[in-house]
Motif scaffolding. Structure first.
Motif, PDB file in Angstrom:
ATOM      1  N   SER A  98       0.837  -1.190   0.000  1.00  0.00           N
ATOM      2  CA  SER A  98       0.000   0.000   0.000  1.00  0.00           C
ATOM      3  C   SER A  98       0.875   1.244   0.000  1.00  0.00           C
ATOM      4  CB  SER A  98      -0.922   0.012   1.217  1.00  0.00           C
ATOM      5  OG  SER A  98      -1.632   1.233   1.309  1.00  0.00           O
ATOM      6  N   ALA A  99       0.332   2.327  -0.542  1.00  0.00           N
ATOM      7  CA  ALA A  99       1.048   3.600  -0.546  1.00  0.00           C
ATOM      8  C   ALA A  99       0.830   4.377   0.744  1.00  0.00           C
ATOM      9  CB  ALA A  99       0.601   4.442  -1.741  1.00  0.00           C
ATOM     10  N   PHE A 100       0.009   3.832   1.654  1.00  0.00           N
ATOM     11  CA  PHE A 100      -0.406   4.566   2.846  1.00  0.00           C
ATOM     12  C   PHE A 100       0.268   4.030   4.102  1.00  0.00           C
ATOM     13  CE2 PHE A 100      -3.658   5.448  -0.207  1.00  0.00           C
ATOM     14  CZ  PHE A 100      -4.128   6.708   0.104  1.00  0.00           C
ATOM     15  N   ASP A 101       0.536   4.944   4.999  1.00  0.00           N
ATOM     16  CA  ASP A 101       0.899   4.616   6.374  1.00  0.00           C
ATOM     17  C   ASP A 101      -0.241   5.152   7.236  1.00  0.00           C
ATOM     18  OD1 ASP A 101       1.991   4.070   8.797  1.00  0.00           O
ATOM     19  OD2 ASP A 101       3.608   5.531   8.665  1.00  0.00           O
ATOM     20  N   GLY A 102      -1.114   4.252   7.683  1.00  0.00           N
ATOM     21  CA  GLY A 102      -2.350   4.714   8.318  1.00  0.00           C
ATOM     22  C   GLY A 102      -3.263   5.278   7.252  1.00  0.00           C
ATOM     23  N   ASN A 103      -3.587   6.568   7.322  1.00  0.00           N
ATOM     24  CA  ASN A 103      -4.408   7.205   6.288  1.00  0.00           C
ATOM     25  C   ASN A 103      -3.655   8.302   5.556  1.00  0.00           C
ATOM     26  OD1 ASN A 103      -4.267   8.953   8.422  1.00  0.00           O
ATOM     27  ND2 ASN A 103      -6.440   9.429   8.488  1.00  0.00           N
ATOM     28  N   VAL A 104      -2.332   8.295   5.664  1.00  0.00           N
ATOM     29  CA  VAL A 104      -1.484   9.310   5.035  1.00  0.00           C
ATOM     30  C   VAL A 104      -0.601   8.635   3.986  1.00  0.00           C
ATOM     31  CG1 VAL A 104       0.321  11.027   5.417  1.00  0.00           C
ATOM     32  CG2 VAL A 104      -1.494  10.725   7.110  1.00  0.00           C
ATOM     33  N   VAL A 105      -0.525   9.249   2.797  1.00  0.00           N
ATOM     34  CA  VAL A 105       0.324   8.721   1.735  1.00  0.00           C
ATOM     35  C   VAL A 105       1.791   8.972   2.099  1.00  0.00           C
ATOM     36  CG1 VAL A 105       0.897   8.850  -0.702  1.00  0.00           C
ATOM     37  CG2 VAL A 105      -1.466   9.169   0.024  1.00  0.00           C
ATOM     38  N   TYR A 106       2.596   7.924   2.035  1.00  0.00           N
ATOM     39  CA  TYR A 106       4.018   8.070   2.346  1.00  0.00           C
ATOM     40  C   TYR A 106       4.912   7.453   1.275  1.00  0.00           C
ATOM     41  CZ  TYR A 106       5.020   3.195   3.530  1.00  0.00           C
ATOM     42  OH  TYR A 106       5.233   1.844   3.465  1.00  0.00           O
ATOM     43  N   ASN A 107       4.403   6.484   0.520  1.00  0.00           N
ATOM     44  CA  ASN A 107       5.202   5.827  -0.519  1.00  0.00           C
ATOM     45  C   ASN A 107       4.746   6.369  -1.871  1.00  0.00           C
ATOM     46  OD1 ASN A 107       6.502   4.120  -2.307  1.00  0.00           O
ATOM     47  ND2 ASN A 107       6.204   2.295  -1.038  1.00  0.00           N
ATOM     48  N   PHE A 108       5.450   7.366  -2.361  1.00  0.00           N
ATOM     49  CA  PHE A 108       4.992   8.038  -3.577  1.00  0.00           C
ATOM     50  C   PHE A 108       5.412   7.309  -4.844  1.00  0.00           C
ATOM     51  CE2 PHE A 108       4.267  11.259  -0.466  1.00  0.00           C
ATOM     52  CZ  PHE A 108       3.131  11.903  -0.927  1.00  0.00           C
ATOM     53  N   GLU A 109       6.317   6.371  -4.736  1.00  0.00           N
ATOM     54  CA  GLU A 109       6.595   5.519  -5.893  1.00  0.00           C
ATOM     55  C   GLU A 109       5.384   4.636  -6.175  1.00  0.00           C
ATOM     56  OE1 GLU A 109       9.728   2.047  -7.358  1.00  0.00           O
ATOM     57  OE2 GLU A 109       9.958   2.988  -5.390  1.00  0.00           O
ATOM     58  N   THR A 110       4.830   4.054  -5.107  1.00  0.00           N
ATOM     59  CA  THR A 110       3.614   3.258  -5.257  1.00  0.00           C
ATOM     60  C   THR A 110       2.446   4.138  -5.689  1.00  0.00           C
ATOM     61  OG1 THR A 110       4.393   1.752  -3.535  1.00  0.00           O
ATOM     62  CG2 THR A 110       2.055   1.682  -4.052  1.00  0.00           C
TER      63      THR A 110
END
Length: 729
Positions: A98-110
């Motif tokens: 997933s691109a999310f950590d909790g409900n915040v986007v953190y992995n912008f490659e994904t």
């Protein structure tokens, strides 16, 4: 017929993944949206992503926010799957991220892979994206995450403008609720629950977050099942736990009252859900012909064993006859040999004297006779003769040395025989006394049945209390620090002491230290184990006698009322919760080995939203949070907010949530308060619909950040609007 016989349990199959619709690539882009500047609306949720054009009625794309990138060894190529496509391959599913950590986007490659997928499925085949983008974000989204998202959209896709808004407020807008009239939004999503007050806008400075959502419930359900079935033969996946949460949980209106109903055997079967996991039944590899041949070989083997046993019996008989012949010849040789030579020959055969030889000959003759009878199939009737002791009353001076030795043996044998006779007479006397007591009790039962039955019940209750007291005492004695254990240990130490009755003169002088060492505790356990077991068995035997009579003469006393039935593992609450009450659990049934019983978890998992302490969160529940937020405003604003308590988010689809929320809120609000609970028409899609409605208005273009503004002010630049993350402190 009992309840267990009447109820036929329904068995539900576990679902690995809910049904999903694959996203089809659009073919109408050029005719529908090309060169028209229609905004693209993206509801960028941590669980699912919903995408469509602003003038669409519903989102065109709806997929899980997951990306799987792996190398397929069969084709020797790298494979990239996004969204629902990853569930078509087991390897892709195991590599999903997933691109999310909790409900915040953190992995912008994904996140970039997801955006590529979105624009491709929308049919955009131009060198850049010529459409404004409206994207949802969570409450209190970090500026760093928003800056990187803006950088990705502007630098990689060259979009003309971008605008962000809170999904819960868009859902509020989609249900035709007015920001000016006020309200309060309770949005429970995949990872968190937010409570947002609305007075003309979202008052974010008074917004509260609860770290409980759909993912929390899924993880909690998975942990509960793993603790409940530690030896379950199949590993439960997260998707399967999610299926249990979505399909079988509900919110209890009165949690503790509902728990009592789950402990009641009469109401439990209607609330229990039996979940069947897939399994492969063991195949019967042997055919009927093979089983017949196996039975024939078994019979042949049995026949051979019988023949071998018969040969052994014949050989044994020959050996016994040879031994008997040798002993008889030894007996007859006395007349032809000197006494000293004959005694020497006896000792060579390990025989002490002539009396022992006669005894051996007698025993051997009996053994030969028994062996012959067994070989001929003759059943022997053993006749026990009364033993005689002829030498006991004979004076020693009239006996030789061998006879005096024999006299000692006869004296000991006579003493043992008389002791056994006395024991038999005592048993016979006790039996006759018991029969007399039973006849008297039977007569009393016939003459005064009610009085006899009441007396029997009183005796049973008294005996039952005595057995329970022994059980409690036994549990206390298992704890070496309990008062009962200390007293018993002191008694054992006193008995083992050389001066058990001597009082200690002063504390610390000659004080016994029994129990200070672990070896003393081992000795104590060995001593108490035998004593407790004997005492408990005696009391239980008397209790079972009373129960046998009550079962026979008291129609109200049923087998399930007995002490053993009440204390049986299969009648315990833990067994009922893990194995159910219908049908009877069969540990050898391969299908039942792969079954789970979901019962108390049905209300325990969703209760975490109201009592987060259940899952270990040191936070207030949703009701206390709403009450705390409402109390921060003045009287008029409070009245406005409680008139429109808006509930949205996929996690709010749990049955029973709205009635429980209304009941709980009324208990903390004034009696004259006008409370209205409003549920989103579609808690999952309404956030996208509200965003699409706003994207059609002129306000969207007014508050969107253009590419020129991005280059001038940076990625963290925002324009204040009622749907955005703007605070006024």
């Amino acid at each position: 017929m009992s309840l267990r016989d009447n109820l036929q349990p329904k068995i539900y199959n576990i679902a690995e993944r809910r049904n999903f619709t694959p996203n089809i690539t659009a073919t109408d882009y050029e005719s529908f949206a090309f060169n028209k500047g229609i905004p693209i609306v993206i509801d960028n949720g941590s669980y699912q992503c919903r995408v469509g054009w602003a003038n669409d009625v519903s989102p065109r794309l709806q997929f899980d926010s997951m990306v799987s990138k792996y190398r397929d060894r069969k084709i020797n190529q790298s494979v990239l799957l996004v969204g629902n496509d990853i569930y078509t391959d087991a390897t892709a599913k195991s590599n999903a991220k997933s691109a999310f950590d909790g409900n915040v986007v953190y992995n912008f490659e994904t996140m970039e892979y997801i955006l590529d997928y979105i624009f491709f499925k929308l049919g955009i085949n131009t060198d850049k994206v010529y459409h404004p983008v409206l994207m949802t974000e969570p409450v209190c989204n970090p500026n760093h995450s928003r800056r990187l998202m803006s950088e990705l959209l502007f630098e990689s896709y060259d979009v003309p403008s971008v605008c962000y808004g809170i999904d819960a407020l868009f859902s509020f807008h989609a249900n035709n609720l007015s920001f000016d009239e006020g309200g309060i939004v309770a949005s429970s999503g995949h990872t968190t629950t937010h409570v947002i007050p609305i007075i003309g806008r979202g008052v974010l400075e008074h917004t509260k977050r609860i770290s409980c959502g759909g993912l929390t419930s899924t993880d909690y359900m998975l942990k509960l099942m793993q603790l409940k079935y530690p030896t379950f033969p199949t590993k439960m996946t997260v998707n399967q736990a999610q299926h249990l949460v979505h399909s079988f949980t509900y919110v209890a209106q009165d949690y503790f009252k509902e728990l009592k109903e789950y402990s009641n055997t009469s109401t439990f079967p209607s609330k229990d859900r039996i979940i069947q996991f897939p399994y492969v039944p063991p195949a019967n590899e042997k055919t009927e012909e093979e089983l017949a041949r196996q039975e024939e070989r078994r019979q042949e083997q049995a026949r051979r064993l019988k023949e071998q046993a018969a040969k052994l019996r014949i050989q044994k008989l020959k050996d016994l006859e040879n031994n008997l012949e040798a002993y008889v010849q030894l007996k007859e040789s006395r007349s032809s040999m000197k006494k000293s030579e004959w005694i020497t020959r006896l000792k060579e055969n390990r025989i002490s004297d002539e009396a022992e030889l006669d005894e051996i000959i007698l025993k051997t003759e009996k053994s030969v006779q028994r062996a012959r009878n067994k070989l001929l199939g003759i059943d022997e009737v053993e006749i026990k003769e009364e033993p005689t002791f002829p030498l006991v009353d004979t004076p020693d001076d009239q006996l030789n040395e061998a006879e005096r030795k024999e006299k000692k043996k006869q004296v000991a044998a006579k003493s043992l025989h008389e002791t056994r006779q006395r024991q038999k007479e005592a048993k016979e006397l006790a039996r006759r006394q018991q029969e007399e007591e039973e006849r008297a009790e039977e007569q009393r039962r016939i003459n005064d049945f009610e009085g006899w039955l009441n007396e029997l019940k009183n005796s049973y209750e008294s005996q039952l209390e005595k057995v329970k007291s022994l059980k409690r005492k036994k549990e206390q004695l298992l704890d070496r620090r309990s008062h009962a254990s200390q007293l018993r240990m002191k008694s054992i130490a006193n008995l083992a002491s050389d001066t058990p009755n001597q009082k200690r003169r002063r504390r610390g002088q000659d004080e016994d230290t029994f129990g200070m060492d672990d070896n003393d505790w081992s000795i104590y356990k060995e001593i108490s184990k035998e004593e407790d077991a004997w005492e408990e068995e005696e009391e239980l035997s008397q209790l079972r006698d009373y129960e046998h009579k009550l079962l026979r003469y008291d129609p109200a006393f049923l087998p399930e009322h007995t002490f053993d039935a009440k204390n049986s593992q299969q009648n315990s609450l833990v067994f009922m919760l893990t194995r159910g009450v219908v049908p009877a659990y069969d540990p050898e049934n391969f299908g039942q080995m792969h079954q789970l019983h979901v019962n108390v978890e049905r209300i325990r998992v969703p209760e975490a939203l109201f009592q987060p302490s259940i899952i270990g969160l040191d936070q207030a529940g949703v009701v206390e949070t709403i009450g705390d937020i409402v109390n921060r405003f003045d009287y008029d604003d409070q009245r406005k907010m409680i008139k429109s308590v808006f509930v949205t988010g996929g996690h709010t689809q749990t049955p029973g949530l709205l009635p429980r929320l209304e009941t709980s809120l009324r208990s903390i609000l004034p009696s004259d308060a006008s409370l209205r609970i409003i549920h989103a028409s579609d808690p999952v899609i309404d956030a996208w619909r509200g965003a699409a409605l706003w994207a059609r208005t002129e306000d969207f273009y007014k508050y969107a950040v253009t590419r020129q503004e991005y280059q001038e002010y940076g990625g963290e630049y925002l324009k204040e609007h009622r749907f955005g993350n703007v605070y006024r402190i």
